[in-house]
Scaffold this motif. Structure first.
Motif, PDB file in Angstrom:
ATOM      1  N   GLY A  41       0.832  -1.197   0.000  1.00  0.00           N
ATOM      2  CA  GLY A  41       0.000   0.000   0.000  1.00  0.00           C
ATOM      3  C   GLY A  41       0.866   1.246   0.000  1.00  0.00           C
ATOM      4  N   ILE A  42       0.387   2.292  -0.643  1.00  0.00           N
ATOM      5  CA  ILE A  42       1.132   3.548  -0.714  1.00  0.00           C
ATOM      6  C   ILE A  42       0.121   4.680  -0.525  1.00  0.00           C
ATOM      7  N   TYR A  43       0.349   5.491   0.489  1.00  0.00           N
ATOM      8  CA  TYR A  43      -0.622   6.538   0.802  1.00  0.00           C
ATOM      9  C   TYR A  43       0.048   7.896   0.920  1.00  0.00           C
ATOM     10  N   THR A  44      -0.515   8.889   0.261  1.00  0.00           N
ATOM     11  CA  THR A  44      -0.090  10.255   0.527  1.00  0.00           C
ATOM     12  C   THR A  44      -0.757  10.690   1.831  1.00  0.00           C
ATOM     13  N   VAL A  45      -0.245  11.745   2.422  1.00  0.00           N
ATOM     14  CA  VAL A  45      -0.812  12.226   3.691  1.00  0.00           C
ATOM     15  C   VAL A  45      -2.262  12.669   3.490  1.00  0.00           C
TER      16      VAL A  45
ATOM     17  N   SER B 245       2.902   3.655   4.329  1.00  0.00           N
ATOM     18  CA  SER B 245       2.485   2.294   3.984  1.00  0.00           C
ATOM     19  C   SER B 245       1.114   1.985   4.596  1.00  0.00           C
ATOM     20  N   PHE B 246       0.572   0.843   4.213  1.00  0.00           N
ATOM     21  CA  PHE B 246      -0.721   0.394   4.750  1.00  0.00           C
ATOM     22  C   PHE B 246      -0.619   0.199   6.261  1.00  0.00           C
ATOM     23  N   ARG B 247       0.484  -0.382   6.696  1.00  0.00           N
ATOM     24  CA  ARG B 247       0.669  -0.575   8.132  1.00  0.00           C
ATOM     25  C   ARG B 247       0.659   0.763   8.865  1.00  0.00           C
ATOM     26  N   GLN B 248       1.336   1.751   8.284  1.00  0.00           N
ATOM     27  CA  GLN B 248       1.364   3.066   8.934  1.00  0.00           C
ATOM     28  C   GLN B 248      -0.023   3.711   8.947  1.00  0.00           C
ATOM     29  N   LEU B 249      -0.808   3.458   7.906  1.00  0.00           N
ATOM     30  CA  LEU B 249      -2.201   3.935   7.900  1.00  0.00           C
ATOM     31  C   LEU B 249      -2.964   3.337   9.081  1.00  0.00           C
ATOM     32  N   LEU B 250      -2.805   2.029   9.290  1.00  0.00           N
ATOM     33  CA  LEU B 250      -3.515   1.358  10.397  1.00  0.00           C
ATOM     34  C   LEU B 250      -3.023   1.874  11.749  1.00  0.00           C
ATOM     35  N   GLU B 251      -1.717   2.113  11.837  1.00  0.00           N
ATOM     36  CA  GLU B 251      -1.174   2.630  13.102  1.00  0.00           C
ATOM     37  C   GLU B 251      -1.752   4.013  13.399  1.00  0.00           C
ATOM     38  N   ILE B 252      -1.825   4.851  12.372  1.00  0.00           N
ATOM     39  CA  ILE B 252      -2.379   6.202  12.563  1.00  0.00           C
ATOM     40  C   ILE B 252      -3.842   6.104  12.978  1.00  0.00           C
TER      41      ILE B 252
ATOM     42  N   ARG C 163      -6.142  -5.175  13.704  1.00  0.00           N
ATOM     43  CA  ARG C 163      -5.390  -6.432  13.621  1.00  0.00           C
ATOM     44  C   ARG C 163      -5.853  -7.250  12.414  1.00  0.00           C
ATOM     45  N   GLN C 164      -7.187  -7.359  12.249  1.00  0.00           N
ATOM     46  CA  GLN C 164      -7.707  -8.144  11.133  1.00  0.00           C
ATOM     47  C   GLN C 164      -7.321  -7.496   9.794  1.00  0.00           C
ATOM     48  N   ALA C 165      -7.395  -6.157   9.751  1.00  0.00           N
ATOM     49  CA  ALA C 165      -7.011  -5.445   8.520  1.00  0.00           C
ATOM     50  C   ALA C 165      -5.536  -5.682   8.213  1.00  0.00           C
ATOM     51  N   TRP C 166      -4.732  -5.735   9.270  1.00  0.00           N
ATOM     52  CA  TRP C 166      -3.294  -5.985   9.091  1.00  0.00           C
ATOM     53  C   TRP C 166      -3.057  -7.385   8.526  1.00  0.00           C
ATOM     54  N   LEU C 167      -3.802  -8.383   9.055  1.00  0.00           N
ATOM     55  CA  LEU C 167      -3.642  -9.756   8.579  1.00  0.00           C
ATOM     56  C   LEU C 167      -4.159  -9.899   7.140  1.00  0.00           C
ATOM     57  N   ASP C 168      -5.291  -9.221   6.852  1.00  0.00           N
ATOM     58  CA  ASP C 168      -5.906  -9.328   5.519  1.00  0.00           C
ATOM     59  C   ASP C 168      -5.278  -8.377   4.511  1.00  0.00           C
ATOM     60  N   LYS C 169      -4.510  -7.410   4.998  1.00  0.00           N
ATOM     61  CA  LYS C 169      -3.998  -6.301   4.169  1.00  0.00           C
ATOM     62  C   LYS C 169      -5.156  -5.554   3.532  1.00  0.00           C
ATOM     63  N   ARG C 170      -6.262  -5.467   4.248  1.00  0.00           N
ATOM     64  CA  ARG C 170      -7.462  -4.859   3.673  1.00  0.00           C
ATOM     65  C   ARG C 170      -8.300  -4.228   4.775  1.00  0.00           C
ATOM     66  N   LEU C 171      -8.611  -2.960   4.633  1.00  0.00           N
ATOM     67  CA  LEU C 171      -9.403  -2.250   5.637  1.00  0.00           C
ATOM     68  C   LEU C 171     -10.793  -1.970   5.066  1.00  0.00           C
ATOM     69  N   GLN C 172     -11.807  -2.475   5.775  1.00  0.00           N
ATOM     70  CA  GLN C 172     -13.187  -2.254   5.329  1.00  0.00           C
ATOM     71  C   GLN C 172     -13.599  -0.852   5.764  1.00  0.00           C
ATOM     72  N   LEU C 173     -14.005  -0.019   4.812  1.00  0.00           N
ATOM     73  CA  LEU C 173     -14.358   1.359   5.123  1.00  0.00           C
ATOM     74  C   LEU C 173     -15.865   1.583   5.133  1.00  0.00           C
TER      75      LEU C 173
ATOM     76  N   ARG D 269      -3.162  -4.185  -1.788  1.00  0.00           N
ATOM     77  CA  ARG D 269      -2.631  -4.743  -3.045  1.00  0.00           C
ATOM     78  C   ARG D 269      -3.332  -4.215  -4.287  1.00  0.00           C
ATOM     79  N   VAL D 270      -4.401  -3.437  -4.088  1.00  0.00           N
ATOM     80  CA  VAL D 270      -5.184  -2.947  -5.241  1.00  0.00           C
ATOM     81  C   VAL D 270      -5.091  -1.431  -5.318  1.00  0.00           C
ATOM     82  N   LEU D 271      -4.643  -0.924  -6.451  1.00  0.00           N
ATOM     83  CA  LEU D 271      -4.466   0.515  -6.666  1.00  0.00           C
ATOM     84  C   LEU D 271      -3.729   1.168  -5.498  1.00  0.00           C
ATOM     85  N   ALA D 272      -2.695   0.513  -5.064  1.00  0.00           N
ATOM     86  CA  ALA D 272      -1.813   1.008  -3.999  1.00  0.00           C
ATOM     87  C   ALA D 272      -2.561   1.288  -2.699  1.00  0.00           C
ATOM     88  N   GLY D 273      -3.723   0.636  -2.518  1.00  0.00           N
ATOM     89  CA  GLY D 273      -4.445   0.779  -1.257  1.00  0.00           C
ATOM     90  C   GLY D 273      -5.439   1.918  -1.217  1.00  0.00           C
TER      91      GLY D 273
END
Lengths: 232, 149
Positions: free
Chosen positions: A21-25, A67-74, A153-163, A172-176
């Motif tokens: 995942g790649i996220y701008t601020v 990164s995606f992980r940093q998004l989840l941490e924030i 935690r689940q989003a971290w394991l799935d690499k996917r955050l349900q919004l 993994r899709v369109l850089a997150g």
């Protein structure tokens, strides 16, 4: 191909960041809602509250990328600060405990309120811990913290955050970037179909004409996620 | 030349372009891969299907998206990015109009390119750009300054 050498190992930077995942601020703020501001994100990253270095640090023509992980941490720190009201000076130690046990050890943790008002974290192997919280009186419902941390935690394991029901941020899709669930169609693209801040049946019909494989519910979820209001 | 249209473009546009530009092949991603294909799989799909150009749309956060395009270009495949003017809906008609109207221009860009390249296409035309140039251009647009010459 741009490669970054790490010791003797040469790593293809693209493949690593693409699946992370790649996220701008600004994108982080868009995903996490109006309470999250670029200034907060930069402060938490710059002061080391969020683990790891950004993918890139901002400069002329180069945005700060996370990164995606940093998004989840924030997202987790935002919950601690805004909902549980953990003071800024205590959030670092409280979050460090969650980071170590939830993100690193991947333990399903349950939070309960202790008799003295403190927060007790229970892990499946019976390793109960009193999280250093900085205050004894916890104003918020602690169950919400359990739900929030389990979601992260689940989003971290799935690499996917349900919004939303039909909107996800899949690393993994369109850089997150937020997309309509099960597709590579980003919600921001769907939002361009609405001329202003509102949408009606005509807008939804136009999206469905362009992308016939989407459902009406998914289109409405995407438009609402982008902050557009439905009108009759 | 074989063009692969990413899922963000309409499948109907791929069918229309087959008629409007019969000398090229326009294939939609959903015709060769499953929905919600992961980014790291895109270069391999392009290679396997002998595609020359990946066509995509960018409406927001190019800074994050550019890494996907870089990975495709590093695999030797051209990238064509559709970009809209402010408040322009990216509907079926806009996608088909851009791709058909500018076909002679972008096909020439890719035909003449000695190596895999990035081209940006909007209502005003087609431009071959470096990533640095496109990032500065977007930053200028977002800050309200006039675009770079």
């Amino acid at each position: 191909v741009t490669c970054a050498a790490k010791g003797a190992e040469v790593v293809d930077r693209h493949l690593i960041v693409l699946s992370d995942g790649i996220y701008t601020v600004s994108q982080v703020c868009r995903i996490l809602g109006p309470k999250m501001t670029p200034r907060r994100v930069h402060y938490w990253v710059d002061t080391g509250l969020i683990s790891g270095e950004p993918i890139t640090r901002g400069g002329k023509g180069t945005p700060t990328l996370l990164s995606f992980r940093q998004l989840l941490e924030i997202k987790t720190v935002q919950h601690l600060r805004d909902e549980i009201k953990v003071p800024l000076h205590s959030v670092r130690t409280a979050y460090a405990w969650i980071l170590d046990n939830v993100f690193e050890r991947e333990l399903p943790v349950t939070f309960t309120r202790g008799v003295g008002g403190e927060i007790i974290a229970e892990t499946p192997d019976g390793e109960n811990a009193v999280i250093p919280w900085g205050q004894r009186a916890i104003p918020a419902n602690v169950n919400e913290l359990t739900d929030e941390v389990r979601t992260a935690r689940q989003a971290w394991l799935d690499k996917r955050l349900q919004l939303k029901a039909n909107v996800v941020a899949d690393a993994r899709v369109l850089a997150g970037t937020p997309t309509v669930i099960g597709t590579r169609i980003e919600t921001a693209l769907v939002a361009t179909f609405a001329p202003g801040d509102e949408f009606d049946e005509e807008v939804v019909a136009s999206v469905l004409q362009t992308y016939p494989h989407l459902t009406q519910e998914a289109v409405i979820d995407a438009l609402e996620f982008e902050g557009l209001h439905r009108i009759a | 030349v074989r063009y692969l249209l990413d899922e963000c473009l309409s499948g109907i546009v791929a069918q229309a372009m087959t008629v409007l530009a019969p000398s090229a092949e326009f294939i939609h991603l959903l015709d060769v891969a499953a929905m919600s294909t992961a980014d790291p799989d895109i270069p391999a799909i392009c290679k396997k299907g002998s595609f020359d150009v990946l066509v995509s749309i960018n409406v927001k956060d190019f800074g994050a998206r550019k890494h996907i395009y870089e990975s495709v270009i590093s695999a030797g495949i051209h990238v064509l990015v559709l970009r809209r003017q402010p408040r322009q809906p990216t509907d079926l008609w806009w996608q088909a109009s851009l791709l058909s109207r500018h076909y002679p221009k972008y096909s020439k860009v890719f035909r003449n390119a000695s190596e895999a390249t990035l081209a940006s296409m909007s209502d005003s035309g087609v431009r071959e750009l470096t990533f640095a140039e496109i990032m500065l251009e977007i930053a200028a647009q977002e800050s309200g300054r006039p675009p770079l010459p």
